[in-house]
Write a protein that holds these residues in place. Sequence first.
Motif, PDB file in Angstrom:
ATOM      1  N   MET A 123       0.823  -1.213   0.000  1.00  0.00           N
ATOM      2  CA  MET A 123       0.000   0.000   0.000  1.00  0.00           C
ATOM      3  C   MET A 123       0.857   1.263   0.000  1.00  0.00           C
ATOM      4  O   MET A 123       0.494   2.274  -0.590  1.00  0.00           O
ATOM      5  CB  MET A 123      -0.934   0.006   1.208  1.00  0.00           C
ATOM      6  N   LEU A 124       2.007   1.197   0.688  1.00  0.00           N
ATOM      7  CA  LEU A 124       2.859   2.383   0.768  1.00  0.00           C
ATOM      8  C   LEU A 124       3.307   2.857  -0.611  1.00  0.00           C
ATOM      9  O   LEU A 124       3.368   4.061  -0.872  1.00  0.00           O
ATOM     10  CB  LEU A 124       4.080   2.096   1.645  1.00  0.00           C
ATOM     11  N   GLU A 125       3.611   1.903  -1.481  1.00  0.00           N
ATOM     12  CA  GLU A 125       4.048   2.282  -2.829  1.00  0.00           C
ATOM     13  C   GLU A 125       2.939   3.032  -3.562  1.00  0.00           C
ATOM     14  O   GLU A 125       3.191   4.027  -4.250  1.00  0.00           O
ATOM     15  CB  GLU A 125       4.458   1.044  -3.619  1.00  0.00           C
ATOM     16  N   GLN A 126       1.710   2.574  -3.383  1.00  0.00           N
ATOM     17  CA  GLN A 126       0.577   3.244  -4.023  1.00  0.00           C
ATOM     18  C   GLN A 126       0.389   4.648  -3.457  1.00  0.00           C
ATOM     19  O   GLN A 126       0.157   5.609  -4.203  1.00  0.00           O
ATOM     20  CB  GLN A 126      -0.697   2.426  -3.815  1.00  0.00           C
ATOM     21  N   VAL A 127       0.516   4.766  -2.143  1.00  0.00           N
ATOM     22  CA  VAL A 127       0.391   6.078  -1.500  1.00  0.00           C
ATOM     23  C   VAL A 127       1.474   7.019  -2.018  1.00  0.00           C
ATOM     24  O   VAL A 127       1.209   8.181  -2.351  1.00  0.00           O
ATOM     25  CB  VAL A 127       0.488   5.947   0.036  1.00  0.00           C
ATOM     26  N   MET A 128       2.696   6.515  -2.093  1.00  0.00           N
ATOM     27  CA  MET A 128       3.806   7.337  -2.560  1.00  0.00           C
ATOM     28  C   MET A 128       3.579   7.797  -3.998  1.00  0.00           C
ATOM     29  O   MET A 128       3.812   8.964  -4.335  1.00  0.00           O
ATOM     30  CB  MET A 128       5.120   6.567  -2.453  1.00  0.00           C
ATOM     31  N   ASN A 129       3.109   6.900  -4.851  1.00  0.00           N
ATOM     32  CA  ASN A 129       2.859   7.260  -6.248  1.00  0.00           C
ATOM     33  C   ASN A 129       1.766   8.319  -6.363  1.00  0.00           C
ATOM     34  O   ASN A 129       1.881   9.272  -7.148  1.00  0.00           O
ATOM     35  CB  ASN A 129       2.473   6.021  -7.051  1.00  0.00           C
ATOM     36  N   GLN A 130       0.707   8.158  -5.574  1.00  0.00           N
ATOM     37  CA  GLN A 130      -0.392   9.125  -5.612  1.00  0.00           C
ATOM     38  C   GLN A 130       0.057  10.488  -5.083  1.00  0.00           C
ATOM     39  O   GLN A 130      -0.316  11.532  -5.630  1.00  0.00           O
ATOM     40  CB  GLN A 130      -1.573   8.603  -4.793  1.00  0.00           C
ATOM     41  N   TYR A 131       0.860  10.462  -4.039  1.00  0.00           N
ATOM     42  CA  TYR A 131       1.370  11.713  -3.458  1.00  0.00           C
ATOM     43  C   TYR A 131       2.284  12.423  -4.456  1.00  0.00           C
ATOM     44  O   TYR A 131       2.160  13.628  -4.688  1.00  0.00           O
ATOM     45  CB  TYR A 131       2.117  11.397  -2.165  1.00  0.00           C
ATOM     46  N   ASN A 132       3.190  11.670  -5.073  1.00  0.00           N
ATOM     47  CA  ASN A 132       4.104  12.263  -6.052  1.00  0.00           C
ATOM     48  C   ASN A 132       3.342  12.852  -7.237  1.00  0.00           C
ATOM     49  O   ASN A 132       3.692  13.922  -7.752  1.00  0.00           O
ATOM     50  CB  ASN A 132       5.098  11.213  -6.554  1.00  0.00           C
ATOM     51  N   GLU A 133       2.315  12.152  -7.662  1.00  0.00           N
ATOM     52  CA  GLU A 133       1.507  12.646  -8.779  1.00  0.00           C
ATOM     53  C   GLU A 133       0.846  13.972  -8.421  1.00  0.00           C
ATOM     54  O   GLU A 133       0.815  14.906  -9.232  1.00  0.00           O
ATOM     55  CB  GLU A 133       0.444  11.607  -9.134  1.00  0.00           C
ATOM     56  N   ALA A 134       0.339  14.061  -7.193  1.00  0.00           N
ATOM     57  CA  ALA A 134      -0.295  15.305  -6.753  1.00  0.00           C
ATOM     58  C   ALA A 134       0.722  16.441  -6.686  1.00  0.00           C
ATOM     59  O   ALA A 134       0.423  17.581  -7.055  1.00  0.00           O
ATOM     60  CB  ALA A 134      -0.953  15.100  -5.389  1.00  0.00           C
ATOM     61  N   ILE A 135       1.933  16.127  -6.215  1.00  0.00           N
ATOM     62  CA  ILE A 135       2.990  17.139  -6.139  1.00  0.00           C
ATOM     63  C   ILE A 135       3.325  17.660  -7.528  1.00  0.00           C
ATOM     64  O   ILE A 135       3.415  18.873  -7.760  1.00  0.00           O
ATOM     65  CB  ILE A 135       4.256  16.555  -5.479  1.00  0.00           C
ATOM     66  N   MET A 136       3.512  16.755  -8.467  1.00  0.00           N
ATOM     67  CA  MET A 136       3.879  17.166  -9.822  1.00  0.00           C
ATOM     68  C   MET A 136       2.757  17.957 -10.486  1.00  0.00           C
ATOM     69  O   MET A 136       3.009  18.796 -11.348  1.00  0.00           O
ATOM     70  CB  MET A 136       4.247  15.940 -10.666  1.00  0.00           C
ATOM     71  N   ASP A 137       1.507  17.686 -10.063  1.00  0.00           N
ATOM     72  CA  ASP A 137       0.363  18.437 -10.591  1.00  0.00           C
ATOM     73  C   ASP A 137       0.111  19.721  -9.801  1.00  0.00           C
ATOM     74  O   ASP A 137      -0.850  20.442 -10.084  1.00  0.00           O
ATOM     75  CB  ASP A 137      -0.906  17.574 -10.547  1.00  0.00           C
ATOM     76  N   THR A 138       0.953  19.985  -8.802  1.00  0.00           N
ATOM     77  CA  THR A 138       0.812  21.123  -7.879  1.00  0.00           C
ATOM     78  C   THR A 138      -0.593  21.172  -7.277  1.00  0.00           C
ATOM     79  O   THR A 138      -1.190  22.233  -7.118  1.00  0.00           O
ATOM     80  CB  THR A 138       1.154  22.478  -8.555  1.00  0.00           C
ATOM     81  N   ASP A 139      -1.092  19.995  -6.915  1.00  0.00           N
ATOM     82  CA  ASP A 139      -2.439  19.877  -6.349  1.00  0.00           C
ATOM     83  C   ASP A 139      -2.320  19.634  -4.843  1.00  0.00           C
ATOM     84  O   ASP A 139      -2.233  18.495  -4.382  1.00  0.00           O
ATOM     85  CB  ASP A 139      -3.188  18.726  -7.026  1.00  0.00           C
ATOM     86  N   ARG A 140      -2.305  20.712  -4.090  1.00  0.00           N
ATOM     87  CA  ARG A 140      -2.137  20.620  -2.637  1.00  0.00           C
ATOM     88  C   ARG A 140      -3.237  19.803  -1.986  1.00  0.00           C
ATOM     89  O   ARG A 140      -2.980  18.933  -1.145  1.00  0.00           O
ATOM     90  CB  ARG A 140      -2.099  22.024  -2.036  1.00  0.00           C
ATOM     91  N   ASP A 141      -4.487  20.088  -2.341  1.00  0.00           N
ATOM     92  CA  ASP A 141      -5.612  19.404  -1.703  1.00  0.00           C
ATOM     93  C   ASP A 141      -5.548  17.898  -1.928  1.00  0.00           C
ATOM     94  O   ASP A 141      -5.803  17.105  -1.015  1.00  0.00           O
ATOM     95  CB  ASP A 141      -6.940  19.953  -2.230  1.00  0.00           C
ATOM     96  N   LYS A 142      -5.200  17.506  -3.140  1.00  0.00           N
ATOM     97  CA  LYS A 142      -5.111  16.080  -3.445  1.00  0.00           C
ATOM     98  C   LYS A 142      -3.987  15.428  -2.647  1.00  0.00           C
ATOM     99  O   LYS A 142      -4.152  14.320  -2.109  1.00  0.00           O
ATOM    100  CB  LYS A 142      -4.880  15.871  -4.943  1.00  0.00           C
ATOM    101  N   ALA A 143      -2.846  16.104  -2.559  1.00  0.00           N
ATOM    102  CA  ALA A 143      -1.712  15.545  -1.821  1.00  0.00           C
ATOM    103  C   ALA A 143      -2.064  15.335  -0.351  1.00  0.00           C
ATOM    104  O   ALA A 143      -1.765  14.285   0.233  1.00  0.00           O
ATOM    105  CB  ALA A 143      -0.495  16.458  -1.947  1.00  0.00           C
ATOM    106  N   LEU A 144      -2.703  16.328   0.248  1.00  0.00           N
ATOM    107  CA  LEU A 144      -3.086  16.202   1.656  1.00  0.00           C
ATOM    108  C   LEU A 144      -4.149  15.124   1.842  1.00  0.00           C
ATOM    109  O   LEU A 144      -4.138  14.401   2.847  1.00  0.00           O
ATOM    110  CB  LEU A 144      -3.584  17.548   2.183  1.00  0.00           C
ATOM    111  N   GLN A 145      -5.051  15.003   0.875  1.00  0.00           N
ATOM    112  CA  GLN A 145      -6.074  13.963   0.968  1.00  0.00           C
ATOM    113  C   GLN A 145      -5.448  12.577   0.888  1.00  0.00           C
ATOM    114  O   GLN A 145      -5.870  11.650   1.592  1.00  0.00           O
ATOM    115  CB  GLN A 145      -7.105  14.138  -0.151  1.00  0.00           C
ATOM    116  N   VAL A 146      -4.442  12.431   0.033  1.00  0.00           N
ATOM    117  CA  VAL A 146      -3.726  11.153  -0.061  1.00  0.00           C
ATOM    118  C   VAL A 146      -3.139  10.784   1.302  1.00  0.00           C
ATOM    119  O   VAL A 146      -3.242   9.638   1.759  1.00  0.00           O
ATOM    120  CB  VAL A 146      -2.604  11.235  -1.123  1.00  0.00           C
ATOM    121  N   VAL A 147      -2.534  11.758   1.957  1.00  0.00           N
ATOM    122  CA  VAL A 147      -1.932  11.522   3.272  1.00  0.00           C
ATOM    123  C   VAL A 147      -2.997  11.143   4.297  1.00  0.00           C
ATOM    124  O   VAL A 147      -2.852  10.164   5.043  1.00  0.00           O
ATOM    125  CB  VAL A 147      -1.161  12.775   3.737  1.00  0.00           C
TER     126      VAL A 147
END
Length: 221
Positions: free
Chosen positions: A1-25
């Motif tokens: 699961m951690l790998e999936q979380v990391m991928n989703q978080y990185n994707e949000a960062i690259m998209d400069t999507d703060r809300d999505k990144a925090l939601q992933v966390v």
Amino acid sequence: MLEQVMNQYNEAIMDTDRDKALQVVHDAVELGVTPEEVIFNVVVPAIEMMMKSVSENQGSSLAQHFMAAQIASEVVDEMVPKFRQAPDIIGRVVIGTPQGDFHGLGKRIVSGCLKAMMVEVTDLGLNVPAERFVDEAVARDAQVIAISAMMVHTARSPNGCLKVRQILHERGLEERMRIAVGGAPYRFDPELYKVVQADAWAENGIEAGRVISGLIREVLK
């Protein structure tokens, strides 16, 4: 699961999507990921990925740098108090812009990256007198004074980094503290940090995390 979380978080960062990144966390924590895993297996690798992107000139943008650092800072502030055991801090930094400089974006990026790397950061704000840089560094037992300048005249000013160096010398503090600088003037002239008597400079806010952590280790070795 951690790998999936990391991928989703990185994707949000690259998209400069703060809300999505925090939601992933937040979703990850609800599913059982520990605060420690969030920081050390998700946030820190994301900062390292951004550092790698910068060092290899892969075209990451200032917006991505800022968002990665800003989100890292927010997540660290939220998650660290929830650790089962307080994390070891690798060192302490005071950061600000020199007297006469009111541009704070660069230091905000640096602060976010350093927090994710378990560096205790004291942000002194804008237009900081040289004496305050040193006084605060002494009071907080900081290993590094970080000075972010956006304009050539504030970078070169006798009241900026040069004055900080003078005070460190007069007080006999040069062995226990280092000075790091950054900002546009240093990108235009990579040798400028030597002129203003700093110990090191960083080309951008993300790279500053690596440079400053290296200076901390140098002082504490």
